[in-house]
Write a protein that holds these residues in place. Structure first.
Motif, short mmCIF file in Angstrom:
data_model
loop_
_atom_site.label_atom_id
_atom_site.label_comp_id
_atom_site.label_asym_id
_atom_site.label_seq_id
_atom_site.Cartn_x
_atom_site.Cartn_y
_atom_site.Cartn_z
N ILE A 43 0.83 -1.20 0.06
CA ILE A 43 -0.14 0.08 -0.02
C ILE A 43 0.76 1.23 0.07
CG2 ILE A 43 -0.02 0.22 2.50
CD1 ILE A 43 -3.16 0.96 2.25
N SER A 44 0.21 2.21 -0.65
CA SER A 44 1.14 3.51 -0.78
C SER A 44 0.37 4.64 -1.10
CB SER A 44 2.37 3.44 -1.84
OG SER A 44 1.75 3.38 -3.01
N ARG A 45 0.75 5.69 -0.96
CA ARG A 45 -0.02 7.10 -0.95
C ARG A 45 0.83 8.05 -2.04
NH1 ARG A 45 3.79 8.63 2.22
NH2 ARG A 45 3.01 10.25 3.64
N ASP A 46 -0.06 8.93 -2.77
CA ASP A 46 0.34 9.96 -3.34
C ASP A 46 -0.39 11.25 -2.68
OD1 ASP A 46 0.71 12.12 -5.23
OD2 ASP A 46 1.24 10.88 -6.71
N ASN A 47 0.22 12.12 -2.13
CA ASN A 47 -0.26 13.23 -1.25
C ASN A 47 -0.82 13.99 -2.55
OD1 ASN A 47 1.69 11.79 0.51
ND2 ASN A 47 0.65 13.26 2.07
N ALA A 48 -0.18 14.46 -3.50
CA ALA A 48 -0.37 15.32 -4.40
C ALA A 48 -1.67 14.89 -5.05
CB ALA A 48 0.78 15.68 -5.33
N LYS A 49 -1.90 13.77 -5.39
CA LYS A 49 -3.19 13.24 -6.11
C LYS A 49 -4.06 12.91 -5.23
CE LYS A 49 -0.47 11.72 -10.17
NZ LYS A 49 -0.04 10.95 -11.11
N ASN A 50 -3.96 12.92 -3.63
CA ASN A 50 -4.95 12.37 -2.99
C ASN A 50 -5.65 11.01 -3.24
OD1 ASN A 50 -4.98 14.99 -1.69
ND2 ASN A 50 -6.60 15.91 -2.82
N THR A 51 -4.54 10.23 -3.35
CA THR A 51 -4.71 8.96 -3.90
C THR A 51 -3.83 7.67 -3.15
OG1 THR A 51 -5.28 9.78 -6.25
CG2 THR A 51 -4.81 7.22 -5.94
N VAL A 52 -4.65 6.91 -2.90
CA VAL A 52 -3.95 5.60 -2.33
C VAL A 52 -4.01 4.51 -3.20
CG1 VAL A 52 -4.12 3.82 -0.24
CG2 VAL A 52 -4.60 6.19 0.19
N TYR A 53 -2.95 3.70 -3.16
CA TYR A 53 -2.58 2.61 -4.19
C TYR A 53 -2.38 1.48 -3.34
CZ TYR A 53 -1.63 6.63 -7.18
OH TYR A 53 -1.46 7.57 -7.90
N LEU A 54 -2.78 0.16 -4.08
CA LEU A 54 -2.50 -1.16 -3.53
C LEU A 54 -2.00 -2.08 -4.70
CD1 LEU A 54 -2.87 -3.12 -0.97
CD2 LEU A 54 -4.93 -4.07 -2.24
N GLN A 55 -0.74 -2.09 -4.60
CA GLN A 55 0.28 -2.85 -5.57
C GLN A 55 -0.14 -4.19 -5.26
OE1 GLN A 55 1.82 -2.03 -8.49
NE2 GLN A 55 1.86 -4.12 -8.61
N MET A 56 -0.46 -5.25 -6.27
CA MET A 56 -0.83 -6.72 -5.71
C MET A 56 -0.06 -7.40 -6.79
SD MET A 56 -4.92 -6.48 -5.07
CE MET A 56 -5.14 -6.42 -6.93
N ASN A 57 0.82 -8.25 -6.12
CA ASN A 57 1.94 -9.20 -7.06
C ASN A 57 1.47 -10.64 -6.64
OD1 ASN A 57 3.25 -6.66 -7.93
ND2 ASN A 57 4.41 -6.54 -6.12
N SER A 58 2.11 -11.59 -7.56
CA SER A 58 1.84 -12.92 -7.05
C SER A 58 0.33 -13.20 -6.92
CB SER A 58 2.79 -13.15 -6.20
OG SER A 58 4.22 -13.05 -6.57
N LEU A 59 -0.52 -12.67 -7.70
CA LEU A 59 -2.00 -13.12 -7.27
C LEU A 59 -2.30 -14.39 -7.30
CD1 LEU A 59 -3.47 -9.75 -9.01
CD2 LEU A 59 -3.66 -10.53 -6.80
N LYS A 60 -3.24 -14.56 -6.58
CA LYS A 60 -3.71 -16.07 -6.35
C LYS A 60 -5.28 -16.40 -6.46
CE LYS A 60 -0.35 -17.07 -2.80
NZ LYS A 60 -0.13 -17.44 -1.40
N PRO A 61 -5.82 -17.49 -7.01
CA PRO A 61 -7.16 -17.16 -7.05
C PRO A 61 -8.04 -16.78 -5.86
CG PRO A 61 -6.43 -19.06 -8.06
CD PRO A 61 -5.15 -18.43 -7.48
N GLU A 62 -7.30 -17.03 -4.67
CA GLU A 62 -8.03 -16.65 -3.24
C GLU A 62 -8.02 -15.45 -2.89
OE1 GLU A 62 -5.93 -19.17 -3.81
OE2 GLU A 62 -4.37 -19.03 -2.01
N ASP A 63 -7.37 -14.50 -3.89
CA ASP A 63 -7.44 -13.05 -4.04
C ASP A 63 -8.48 -12.46 -4.54
OD1 ASP A 63 -3.94 -12.88 -4.33
OD2 ASP A 63 -4.71 -12.71 -2.41
#
Length: 123
Positions: free
Chosen positions: A70-90
């Motif tokens: 999880i990360s955020r960009d204060n200037a864009k007022n946006t929070v991100y969720l980078q998801m790697n190695s995704l699994k079917p249970e995600d």
């Protein structure tokens, strides 16, 4: 009141990556904690990750700690969720919300939920 809009979901294969975004608008949220939750079909809404808007400190659910960021960009007022190695249970609808509590994993302590974005991971 803060308004949140999630985006970035989609259909991917197991092992792929995906980045979700949560754009915030409205009331100042400089004191807020922003969190990601997910809800699979027929199940409860579960905590995934959260970030303190000012400090950038983070915490995660055990099931995703080594794969998601999880990360955020204060200037864009946006929070991100980078998801790697995704699994079917995600596979789930992913929601973002805000909280005034640090640290909490309870959905009862979050609010201003967005409409969610669907993530589907095929095997």
């Amino acid at each position: 009141q803060v308004q949140l809009v999630e985006s970035g979901g989609g259909l991917v294969q197991a092992g792929d990556s995906l980045r979700l975004s949560c754009a915030a608008s409205g009331r100042s949220f400089s004191l807020y904690v922003m969190g990601w939750f997910r809800q699979a079909a027929g199940k409860e809404r579960d905590f995934v990750a959260a970030i303190h808007w000012d400090s950038g400190r983070t915490y995660y659910a055990d099931s995703v700690e080594d794969r998601f960021m999880i990360s955020r960009d204060n200037a864009k007022n946006t929070v991100y969720l980078q998801m790697n190695s995704l699994k079917p249970e995600d596979t789930a609808i992913y929601y973002c919300g805000t909280s005034n509590i640090w640290v909490t994993r309870s959905k009862a302590n979050f609010g201003s939920w967005g409409q969610g974005t669907q993530v589907t991971v095929s095997s």
